[in-house]
Design an enzyme around this catalytic site. Structure first.
Site, PDB file in Angstrom:
ATOM      1  N   CYS A 445       0.828  -1.215   0.000  1.00 43.93           N
ATOM      2  CA  CYS A 445       0.000   0.000   0.000  1.00 43.93           C
ATOM      3  C   CYS A 445       0.857   1.259   0.000  1.00 43.93           C
ATOM      4  O   CYS A 445       0.740   2.111   0.886  1.00 43.93           O
ATOM      5  CB  CYS A 445      -0.969  -0.008   1.172  1.00 43.93           C
ATOM      6  SG  CYS A 445      -2.100  -1.406   1.152  1.00 43.93           S
ATOM      7  N   TYR A 489      -1.036   4.768   1.638  1.00 45.51           N
ATOM      8  CA  TYR A 489      -2.106   5.208   0.722  1.00 45.51           C
ATOM      9  C   TYR A 489      -1.877   6.648   0.257  1.00 45.51           C
ATOM     10  O   TYR A 489      -2.797   7.334  -0.136  1.00 45.51           O
ATOM     11  CB  TYR A 489      -3.485   5.112   1.371  1.00 45.51           C
ATOM     12  CG  TYR A 489      -4.075   3.721   1.459  1.00 45.51           C
ATOM     13  CD1 TYR A 489      -3.292   2.585   1.288  1.00 45.51           C
ATOM     14  CD2 TYR A 489      -5.417   3.538   1.728  1.00 45.51           C
ATOM     15  CE1 TYR A 489      -3.836   1.313   1.389  1.00 45.51           C
ATOM     16  CE2 TYR A 489      -5.977   2.278   1.829  1.00 45.51           C
ATOM     17  CZ  TYR A 489      -5.179   1.161   1.662  1.00 45.51           C
ATOM     18  OH  TYR A 489      -5.721  -0.090   1.760  1.00 45.51           O
ATOM     19  N   TRP A 507      -3.532   6.416   6.077  1.00 41.57           N
ATOM     20  CA  TRP A 507      -3.807   4.992   6.324  1.00 41.57           C
ATOM     21  C   TRP A 507      -2.747   4.376   7.233  1.00 41.57           C
ATOM     22  O   TRP A 507      -3.014   3.435   7.969  1.00 41.57           O
ATOM     23  CB  TRP A 507      -3.854   4.254   4.984  1.00 41.57           C
ATOM     24  CG  TRP A 507      -4.043   2.777   5.075  1.00 41.57           C
ATOM     25  CD1 TRP A 507      -5.203   2.093   5.227  1.00 41.57           C
ATOM     26  CD2 TRP A 507      -3.009   1.788   5.007  1.00 41.57           C
ATOM     27  NE1 TRP A 507      -4.967   0.738   5.253  1.00 41.57           N
ATOM     28  CE2 TRP A 507      -3.623   0.528   5.121  1.00 41.57           C
ATOM     29  CE3 TRP A 507      -1.624   1.839   4.861  1.00 41.57           C
ATOM     30  CZ2 TRP A 507      -2.914  -0.671   5.089  1.00 41.57           C
ATOM     31  CZ3 TRP A 507      -0.910   0.652   4.829  1.00 41.57           C
ATOM     32  CH2 TRP A 507      -1.550  -0.572   4.944  1.00 41.57           C
ATOM     33  N   TYR A 703     -10.718  -4.067  -5.311  1.00 43.17           N
ATOM     34  CA  TYR A 703      -9.742  -3.511  -4.380  1.00 43.17           C
ATOM     35  C   TYR A 703      -8.419  -4.251  -4.511  1.00 43.17           C
ATOM     36  O   TYR A 703      -8.377  -5.471  -4.533  1.00 43.17           O
ATOM     37  CB  TYR A 703     -10.300  -3.647  -2.970  1.00 43.17           C
ATOM     38  CG  TYR A 703      -9.472  -3.049  -1.867  1.00 43.17           C
ATOM     39  CD1 TYR A 703      -9.245  -1.689  -1.794  1.00 43.17           C
ATOM     40  CD2 TYR A 703      -8.954  -3.854  -0.863  1.00 43.17           C
ATOM     41  CE1 TYR A 703      -8.513  -1.141  -0.750  1.00 43.17           C
ATOM     42  CE2 TYR A 703      -8.223  -3.325   0.186  1.00 43.17           C
ATOM     43  CZ  TYR A 703      -8.004  -1.966   0.234  1.00 43.17           C
ATOM     44  OH  TYR A 703      -7.282  -1.438   1.265  1.00 43.17           O
ATOM     45  N   HIS A 704      -7.326  -3.489  -4.598  1.00 40.73           N
ATOM     46  CA  HIS A 704      -5.980  -4.030  -4.766  1.00 40.73           C
ATOM     47  C   HIS A 704      -5.755  -4.616  -6.158  1.00 40.73           C
ATOM     48  O   HIS A 704      -4.966  -5.554  -6.327  1.00 40.73           O
ATOM     49  CB  HIS A 704      -5.642  -5.085  -3.701  1.00 40.73           C
ATOM     50  CG  HIS A 704      -5.348  -4.512  -2.358  1.00 40.73           C
ATOM     51  ND1 HIS A 704      -5.321  -5.285  -1.209  1.00 40.73           N
ATOM     52  CD2 HIS A 704      -5.071  -3.255  -1.962  1.00 40.73           C
ATOM     53  CE1 HIS A 704      -5.045  -4.505  -0.172  1.00 40.73           C
ATOM     54  NE2 HIS A 704      -4.896  -3.267  -0.607  1.00 40.73           N
ATOM     55  N   HIS A 789      -3.897   0.590  -6.161  1.00 42.67           N
ATOM     56  CA  HIS A 789      -5.116   1.105  -5.542  1.00 42.67           C
ATOM     57  C   HIS A 789      -5.896   2.033  -6.465  1.00 42.67           C
ATOM     58  O   HIS A 789      -6.304   3.133  -6.085  1.00 42.67           O
ATOM     59  CB  HIS A 789      -4.783   1.815  -4.226  1.00 42.67           C
ATOM     60  CG  HIS A 789      -4.316   0.876  -3.156  1.00 42.67           C
ATOM     61  ND1 HIS A 789      -3.038   0.377  -3.126  1.00 42.67           N
ATOM     62  CD2 HIS A 789      -4.952   0.340  -2.096  1.00 42.67           C
ATOM     63  CE1 HIS A 789      -2.898  -0.415  -2.086  1.00 42.67           C
ATOM     64  NE2 HIS A 789      -4.054  -0.470  -1.439  1.00 42.67           N
TER      65      HIS A 789
END
Length: 846
Positions: A445, A489, A507, A703-704, A789
């Protein structure tokens, strides 16, 4: 230290427990779905179970445990009754290593390639014969227990209808050398025989292949090589519908809104099962699948057992073309036909309610899919498996794609100081894996910026203050100076000055405003920008800064300036000179906050923003798309055509011809979920502002997930999940061939060829004399980009001025403004008059 050890122990125990649960669950084929408590006679809407909440997880504030039902596969496990297994070779002397052991329900008995005497050489294959044709979408491989020997490394999967004709593999890749169960997905299709071939042993311990159990998964979603049919002019009728207690009319399944539903009659005396709904397309079309969206406001009426039949006249319906039982959950369901049907009418008949809550049937939306035309909708290549979930990716010279995720194959991350990486060789399709320890950085992330010299700068994430650099020239990772502010993030972009700029990222790391800072390639240090606080660029997410300063959309311009154009509805101009400054640049037209959406630069000073939602999760995504145009300090925003599908967590890629392709995402974004997945990509045309559908994806990308333009003009789309042992881990990807490369029959179009004149480096303002084979219409620079992301601030398309300089020779001018052509590595494409691109030549500008 003690708490860290306890955390590690907790994770290990949970992993072991879930792995055992999955192994047992995979073997209990045909298990009756969980039955909920019966509802009252009136099926009033029930709130959906609360989606898993990251912030309340016991694992850590940022690294959630998987939901309770995480190990349930996304597709039904096929019943193995009557199946047989044969192998290229098997061990029968030193042990009972027969192929049949993979179907006996006992993980202690295994198939093993021959090892006594002279071992049989690699490759080894095992073939499952289902003795019937079924739609298959994945092979679930369980390694042997107690020993690592024989775990496949490089693998391929092939399908056959007759056991003789196999065609090209439907999936290839490389598996991680661990004991976890592996779900190897591919485009769903009908087959009788499924063959797994191990080409290498994962740990290179010997020339062996082994397996404890093999299962196959059935129909999970829209099949490959299809496209959503236009619903214009369609009508829907039902065997019965609710009109007194609610608006439950059949027509609601065609209105584009999952929240309005068809519901069988429930007021007074409920109409008994079965219930049916019939779609009249008012024209005959080739149909190959029905897509069923459950209602979004509760479980009542979810379809369980079903059949699908078709008709040309609405009176005579033939034998079912699809049948089965859907799980009792909120995911979009698909009934893949065993053959393509030419029909006007398609009827879905439901014979049971999935949870046995009552004699009801409901549906939010119904769509139909038909065969895709390659020249209109493009096509997908085979699925490529990775030894990790590709959460972050970067395109490299030499036809390579770098991918990385976290400290372990399917873990969240956790400041462990190392990262799993992989490189896909786009020429051979092979994937190699490496664990990076020397930087002390868990790069899960992160923020990413492609540097002026072609290196990749990765910042923060799980080790929130760290910064690391990958050099593709040496294939080496190294550490650089840590940031002043710990982040996860965060957003990054390279500046026109050659520095790298970072902003936001609450994050991870300690609380407080995550103000901007800039990294110098000369000093390899970070300088604070106290005049660029993150607060003015935040959304109004109810979770506060933890979510509201994530994944900002940044576009670097001249003089070290940056336009922050989202996801907040307010845009901001940022100066990075001195202490820096931030000033409002107006709102993005009438757009709300659009977290989980994205922006992409499709022309000089022109960007497209797509989808997103007002909050990071658990709020409906939008179909809205906007153009943002920059002229000096002036910023103008305007609505363009709407997406066909609402999307959060999607990925967007600009193509050399200026069109933008959008992949994946969810209508209701929830991390680590494949519910409400959008499997139909779309293509935006700047000339018309309209979106058109592309060939459907075989695997959800939410997501991801990531997407990247490749040097051959195609697109890589992959990843999704990375949530421990849950079923939404997608450790794979596939390459999409856009329609501009294909003829109607799927054959490749002739392409322009750049034959010379492209140096490895060129200065801004330089003129290149580029030679080609034949005439070309234009040239364009596409910046080598990195994605994570849903965000890719490195994307940039720069059309070039060119003039003919003789037969097969062109003078091509690179802009002198580094705010237009940011320093860095670019792919130079030549395009013909129809917009067909050449293979790219790499050039570093700066």
């Amino acid at each position: 230290m003690q708490s860290r050890r306890l955390l590690a122990l907790t994770r290990a125990l949970r992993r072991s427990y879930l792995l055992i649960a999955f192994s047992l669950g995979s073997l209990l084929v045909g298990l009756t779905p969980w039955l909920g408590v019966a509802s009252p006679a009136r099926p009033s809407p029930e709130p959906a179970p609360a989606p898993f909440d990251q912030q309340t997880a016991v694992d850590s504030p940022h690294h959630p445990i998987a939901p309770a039902n995480a190990m349930e596969p996304a597709a039904p496990v096929l019943d193995r009754a009557g199946w047989t297994a044969t192998a290229s070779d098997e061990e029968t002397v030193g042990e009972n290593g027969r192929a049949a052991n993979v179907l006996d329900g006992n993980t202690a008995t295994i198939w093993h390639s021959k090892w006594t005497g002279t071992p049989a050489p690699l490759p080894h294959s095992i073939t499952i014969d289902m003795h019937r044709t079924a739609v298959v979408s994945a092979l679930v491989y369980l390694p042997r227990t107690g020993s690592a020997n024989g775990r496949p490394g490089e693998y391929s999967i092939s399908l056959s209808a007759d056991g003789q004709n196999w065609g090209n593999p439907v999936a290839t890749g490389t598996l991680a050398d661990d004991a976890s169960a592996k779900t190897l997905g591919f485009a769903p299709q009908g087959a009788r025989f499924v063959r797994l071939t191990g080409h290498t042993e994962a740990g290179n311990r010997g020339p062996w292949t082994s397996a404890a159990e093999i299962n196959l998964l059935g129909d999970p979603g829209t099949p490959a090589a299809t496209v959503d049919l236009s619903r214009s002019g369609w009508t829907a009728t039902a065997s019965d519908e609710e009109t007194s207690g609610e608006n439950g009319r059949a027509a609601n399944v065609l209105d584009g809104n999952d929240a309005t539903i068809w519901h069988s009659k429930w007021s007074g005396t409920p109409a008994p099962l079965p219930h049916s709904i019939t779609i009249d397309m008012h024209r005959t079309a080739a149909v190959s699948a029905l897509v069923y969206h459950p209602r979004s406001d509760g479980p009542n009426g979810r379809a369980g057992a079903y059949t699908v039949a078709t008709s040309t006249d609405g009176a005579t319906f033939g034998a079912p073309v699809a049948s089965g039982t859907w799980r009792d959950d909120e995911t979009v369901k698909t009934a893949t036909f065993t053959r393509t049907e030419n029909a006007r009418y398609v009827r879905l008949t439901v014979t049971s309610e999935a949870g046995n809550r009552g004699p009801w049937t409901s549906a939010g939306e119904i769509r139909l899919s038909g065969p895709a035309s390659p020249a209109v909708h493009g096509s997908w290549d085979r699925i490529t498996g990775f030894p990790l979930v590709p959460v972050a990716t970067a395109v490299l010279p030499g036809d390579k794609l770098l991918a990385w995720s976290a400290y372990a194959v399917d873990r969240f991350g956790g400041s462990n100081g190392y990262t799993q990486t992989a490189i896909l060789d786009l020429k051979t399709g092979k994937v190699t894996q490496r664990r990076i320890d020397n930087t002390g950085h868990d790069m899960f992330c992160p923020g990413i910026a492609m540097l002026a010299d072609g290196r990749v700068l990765v910042t923060g994430g799980s080790n929130a203050e760290k910064a690391s650099i990958y050099d593709p020239a040496t294939d080496a990772w190294s550490a650089t100076t840590s940031m002043n502010i710990a982040r996860g993030y965060q957003a990054m972009t390279l500046l026109s000055t050659g520095e790298a700029f970072v902003l936001g990222g609450s994050w991870s790391g300690a609380g407080g405003d995550k103000a901007g800072e800039a990294w110098s390639p000369d000093t390899r240090t970070w300088r604070k920008l106290p005049g660029v606080p993150a607060a003015p660029a935040q959304t109004a997410d109810p979770a506060g800064p933890y979510r509201s300063d994530n994944h900002m959309w940044l576009y670097a311009t001249s003089g070290g300036k940056v336009l922050q154009l989202g996801p907040s509805k307010q845009m901001n101009w940022i100066s990075t000179s001195g202490n820096g400054s931030i000033a409002p640049a107006g709102n993005r037209a009438d757009s709300p906050d659009a977290m989980t959406g994205n922006a992409v630069s499709y022309d000089i000073g022109k960007l497209l923003t797509l989808g997103g939602s007002p909050a990071y999760e658990k709020t409906p995504a939008t179909r809205l798309a906007y153009t943002v145009s920059i002229s000096g300090e002036q910023v103008q925003s305007a609505r363009t055509g709407d997406l066909e599908h609402a999307r959060g967590f999607s990925n967007s890629v600009v193509l050399p011809d200026g069109k933008v392709a959008v992949f994946g995402g969810q209508a209701y974004p929830v991390p680590f979920s494949d519910a409400t997945s959008v499997l139909t990509p779309e293509l935006w045309d700047p000339a018309t502002g309209a979106f058109t559908p592309l060939a459907t994806m075989a695997i959800p990308r939410n997501y991801h997930s990531v997407a990247n333009l490749l040097p051959d003009g195609r697109i890589f789309s992959g990843g999704g999940g990375l949530c421990g042992d849950c079923a939404t881990n997608h450790a794979d990807g596939a390459v999409f061939t856009p329609p501009y490369l294909l003829n109607a029959d799927g054959s490749p179009k002739p392409r322009p060829v750049i034959s010379g004149g492209v140096p490895p480096r060129a200065a801004p303002g330089a003129s290149l004399t580029v030679s080609t084979q034949g005439q070309v219409a234009s040239f364009v620079l596409m910046r080598a980009a990195a994605a994570t992301h849903s965000t890719d601030n490195d994307q940039r398309r720069v059309p070039l001025v060119s003039t003919a300089a003789g037969s097969g020779s062109y003078t091509v001018s690179i802009p002198s403004d580094t705010g237009v052509v940011l320093p860095g590595t670019y792919m130079l494409f030549a395009l013909d008059a129809q917009g067909v691109p050449s293979l790219a030549k790499f050039v570093t500008v700066g």
